[in-house]
Design an enzyme around this catalytic site. Structure first.
Site, PDB file in Angstrom:
ATOM      1  N   GLY A  32       9.724 -22.008  -6.321  1.00 28.39           N
ATOM      2  CA  GLY A  32       8.985 -23.271  -6.342  1.00 28.39           C
ATOM      3  C   GLY A  32       7.577 -23.068  -5.826  1.00 28.39           C
ATOM      4  O   GLY A  32       6.682 -23.851  -6.117  1.00 28.39           O
TER       5      GLY A  32
ATOM      6  N   GLU B 216       1.645  -6.104   0.165  1.00 28.81           N
ATOM      7  CA  GLU B 216       2.486  -6.718   1.196  1.00 28.81           C
ATOM      8  C   GLU B 216       3.340  -7.838   0.639  1.00 28.81           C
ATOM      9  O   GLU B 216       4.456  -8.070   1.112  1.00 28.81           O
ATOM     10  CB  GLU B 216       1.616  -7.228   2.350  1.00 28.81           C
TER      11      GLU B 216
ATOM     12  N   HIS C  34       0.190  -2.286  15.518  1.00 30.83           N
ATOM     13  CA  HIS C  34      -1.271  -2.324  15.682  1.00 30.83           C
ATOM     14  C   HIS C  34      -1.788  -3.742  15.923  1.00 30.83           C
ATOM     15  O   HIS C  34      -2.801  -4.154  15.343  1.00 30.83           O
ATOM     16  CB  HIS C  34      -1.961  -1.736  14.448  1.00 30.83           C
TER      17      HIS C  34
END
Lengths: 608, 608
Positions: A109, A351, A400
């Site tokens: 959606g 990502e 990090h």
């Protein structure tokens, strides 16, 4: 247009009419594509949702939920009565699919997510389960503008996912206007081919062409296939067919539309059962072993502890898999790759696809741990948000974080990760300050449902937690005891807080340092006890002031009996490059700043 | 490899060596590409950063900052002494470029953002400024895996941006391994062509080929050009050239490397000044006018008020532009499009590109307002995060937030937007409860620096704020007065809170309702006054409990003198589809729940 195709249209019109909302026109364009799939190519036992050999059908265009649910009715998995509860309060048939019922793998959606997730399921099929089931993903043409779709195209081809078929429903009309590509199917074909896919352009309302395309897709080896189907939005009903302004609305005269479509039908399709009978998914043999531990006083980066911990976990639990965004020598996921190469997935600098692949893998019960720099999970925030709606079990590790990374500067410094991950329903947010905490928390994440986020550190910190001390999600530990003032810290600043407490002791101020390695759920009891016993609290975090540890502490005290003053130390100006110590000092979250704040608070609270 | 190319390499080695960190090898691969650009094709007056005719150079691969700063030295904009402060605390030359100095347009370093932002600058050049300056964007090959790059490719071609040249530095080596494409330049070429670009594959270390490619790019009309350049990472120094494991590290023996590169040089390039002399950017004539206002008691959706407000603002201020993610009939940005078509940009379903385009437009001083469903800004969260590092002035408006949207279900419900936007440095987070507030806040956003976020509502709310009452960023208003208990609410739940206060009045409980239309910065004075005068506070929001209004209220009271109990009402379970009222009730943020919580608190606080 088959009888089944018309039934799927009629049921899409009916359910949207009953709801007085929804997307019938976006359903009608794809009805023939789905009808032929169900009748001739799908291998799915609608009476046995737990069959590991079942194909998966994922609607990347989740707004076509009327079509999706109409398919479930045609497959016998939903009754006609249920179908008409669509979008009503209390119904499992929500506005967009949600995995609250069998045969819905994930929530969609938010456009551009279903295909990347399908890549994850197909990867699991091929490389983990090693079963011949297929993934069929229905995509909208509008969502082809989402970059995440092209991440999916690249990864599917790179991994040779010939068990994945994407079907693009090119009805050309978006919400307000024509898409950038319109009906120029050849452009989609060229793009897909350039990304390594086999591509077939067809008329999406011609059953023979559809059938042939599916056959070709099933016969194509070594690469995924995309079927680029020219369709008409609202196909079959003249009042809406191929017209702008008809997006996301029920059809005004539903009765007339149903009549035009040939009336209601009540077909149940005999969908073919999976081939290959009762084959079980592949399971990895594992040697077993122990989680790592470290000696008190050792200096170890928690990211290194993460790498060792997931590697050990991979030896204990064969369901554990690891993904990384091409920074595995920084996150130390490379250790897992070296030990368990078959269960490691390199997701490169993508990502969104990384998180989506993890979501897809957990659909078929693998336990993904995905890692990158903490800052870069912000790239996949919508995917994490949707993963929560998918009730996904994900383990994410961001390294990090914070100003303490030093020279790389603010683009690489996660300073919003606590805030963004706390605001995910059912999440936990973990930030261990040392290696032994990390090992125990990683083990706990593997067993936890929902979305678990672990922040690790670039620099080394001192091991303060004995290896045999219990570290649990929701817990905390006292790193330095005292009762004049409490300092609640996590991660890199625990060392600073302990140093501050030692300075304060020299001044006769007794400070309690709480190492809040769980930011969510915060250890409410420890915080409330500190509030009662210490009378004032300083919170310290390598994070913006909003939404992080300080806010979690304030929430724990919001309606407590004891509500002492709380001073939040956090990063309040844009950091720069520099050495970690310089940056902790500049941000006023180092020992000096902590001691100063604690001293002022303790003094204000002491008897006159 | 020219003398300048070698100087850029030497200076990249030197600056990284002085910093003892950084990315010299990723700089050396692109040195020849940038040397030829500076010497022959760039039109940029390094003595006049404010010249609107200057070309723009954007490093999408921000980690090649040593090369970027070495170019600034060669152009005379940075001294050799400054160059050697690279990555040191206090230096403007940070680990990744940050716009803290002339000739740095934006922060990069999160990969996949520089090209989408370059699209924004190039769009502004062509459609707004109407000047012939060009945008040159250096991209890494690893970042071609980010979907956002393909959003940029699509939008650049769709808009015919022949003033944009992307240069892909195909050194094939990522951080840990070879990219998915390696040196197969033809695949990049085919992809780019399929997305509508002119593409040229070259040897990126052959100056003649580079020169010819730039000439071809400048001569290509009607579409953007990408130069796909085969290069070697660490080119010129055998100890690192084309070797894995050399990413992100200074060169071990810098002296030997410099010698191998022919030693230090101190060339200053005479970069060509912009053509076209002192041409000024186009400015739009505007008719002026007033911001809209509404009568008390009218029922209006704040999203509609947003549409009318930006449209009016566009008539008052010719620098205002609007972008939308193909939902303009939902956000009501369509009103702006209808009135000011030349300043409206349709960004289709590509939220990352939308935010990036807005960032690019404000680089050249336009005032972008970008809108989509509030939930879908989560797709662009990394872009917003980086925009803050870019010191960008952005106005973002998210509609359809919270459970109150109703039937569409949780995928479309922003419930994390307060948390994520509060955790952006320098942001403001606005959530008006009525149309008159919206108009004044939109006007204030136009004048505000930094990132301003406005959440609007799908459903109608009652106009409670008189049109002539001042509404300011940082303010709040009392919607119902009382002093037994305070209710702090915003947006859709203000109506609920007022209804609750009226019920409580019937029970003899006097409740103050604070309409906190600014969630960040919260109106600390109003909250502290309520704490002092009312003795207990209920907060209510259509948002998860974490990081939103409740946390902002707690922060305002953290170290106040009066710290009464605070009870946070928020959405604590996964919402479903349903009618808005059903969902507000199910989430326990409706009048009934508010009255109940307030009654309990008021009772607990009342004298025995």
């Amino acid at each position: 247009m088959s009888e089944l195709g018309q039934q799927l249209r009629v049921d899409s019109v009916r359910s949207s009419a009953a709801a007085n909302s929804g997307h019938p026109t976006s359903s009608m364009s794809a009805a023939d594509l789905m009808a032929v799939l169900m009748e001739k190519h799908l291998r799915l036992d609608y009476s046995d949702p737990s069959n590991p050999n079942n194909d998966h059908v994922i609607f990347s265009k989740g707004h076509a939920s009327p079509l999706f649910f109409s398919m479930l009715k045609a497959g016998g998995a939903v009754t006609d009565e249920e179908l008409l509860t669509f979008r009503k309060f209390g119904s499992k048939l929500e506005g967009h699919p949600v995995p609250n019922m069998p045969f819905v793998d994930v929530a969609t959606g938010s456009l551009g997510q279903g295909l990347p997730i399908s890549v994850g399921v197909a990867l699991a099929a091929k490389k983990l389960d090693r079963l011949p089931y297929r993934v069929w993903c229905l995509c909208g043409d509008s969502e082809m503008a989402e970059g995440s779709m092209w991440e999916a195209f690249e990864h599917a081809a790179f991994n040779g996912l010939d068990n994945l078929t994407a079907i693009i429903d090119v009805n050309r009309l978006g919400q307000t206007r024509e898409t950038m590509v319109g009906w120029d199917l050849d452009r989609y074909v060229k793009r897909a081919e350039a990304f390594g896919w086999h591509a077939i352009a067809i008329d999406g309302h011609d059953d023979d062409q559809i059938d042939a395309a599916y056959t070709e897709a099933r016969e194509t080896t070594g690469r995924p296939t995309v079927i680029v189907a020219r369709t008409k939005k609202g196909k079959g009903v003249k009042a809406v067919e191929d017209l702008p302004g008809k997006h996301g609305k029920p059809i005004e005269d539903a009765e007339a539309a149903i009549e035009e479509l040939g009336g209601e039908r009540d077909l149940t399709v005999e969908v073919a059962k999976p081939d290959g009978g009762g084959r079980e998914p592949h399971r990895f043999d594992v040697p077993g072993g122990d989680m790592p531990s470290w000696e008190l006083g050792e200096e170890v980066a928690t990211r290194e502890a993460y790498g060792k911990s997931i590697t050990a976990l991979g030896s204990i639990d064969g369901a554990v898999v690891a993904l990384d965004g091409e920074v595995s020598n920084s996150t130390h996921a490379e250790m897992f790759r070296e030990a368990h190469e078959d269960r490691y997935f390199e997701m490169f600098i993508a990502e969104q696809q990384m998180v989506a692949a993890a979501v897809g893998m957990q659909v078929v019960d693998w336990k993904p741990f995905a890692s990158t720099f903490a800052a870069f999970f912000s790239r996949a925030y919508d995917f994490v948000r949707m993963a929560a709606i998918s009730r996904a079990n994900l383990r994410l590790s961001g390294s990090h974080a914070g100003v303490s990374i030093g020279e790389d500067g603010p683009s690489q410094m996660a300073l919003e990760d606590f805030a963004s991950f706390r605001a995910i329903l059912g999440s936990c947010v973990l930030h261990p300050s040392d290696a032994n905490q990390t090992a125990q928390l990683v083990a706990a994440m593997a067993e936890r449902d929902g979305i678990s986020y672990l922040r690790t550190l670039r620099g080394k910190t001192q091991v303060r937690t004995p290896a045999d001390e219990s570290v649990t999600i929701g817990g905390s530990r006292i790193a330095h005891d005292g009762d004049d003032v409490a300092i609640v810290a996590c991660g890199i600043v625990v060392d600073q807080a302990v140093a501050a407490a030692e300075r304060l002791a020299d001044d006769g101020v007794s400070a309690r340092v709480i190492d809040a390695y769980t930011v969510k759920p915060i250890d409410q009891e420890a915080v409330r006890t500190a509030a009662r016993e210490c009378g004032a609290i300083v919170t310290v975090e390598d994070h913006w002031p909003e939404g992080g540890l300080g806010d979690a502490v304030l929430e724990a005290l919001a309606d407590a009996d004891d509500r002492p003053p709380v001073v939040k130390l956090a990063v309040r100006e844009m950091p720069t490059s520099g050495k970690p110590d310089e940056l902790l000092h500049a941000a006023a979250i180092d020992a000096e700043a902590i001691a100063g704040a604690a001293r002022r608070l303790a003094k204000a609270g002491s008897p006159a």
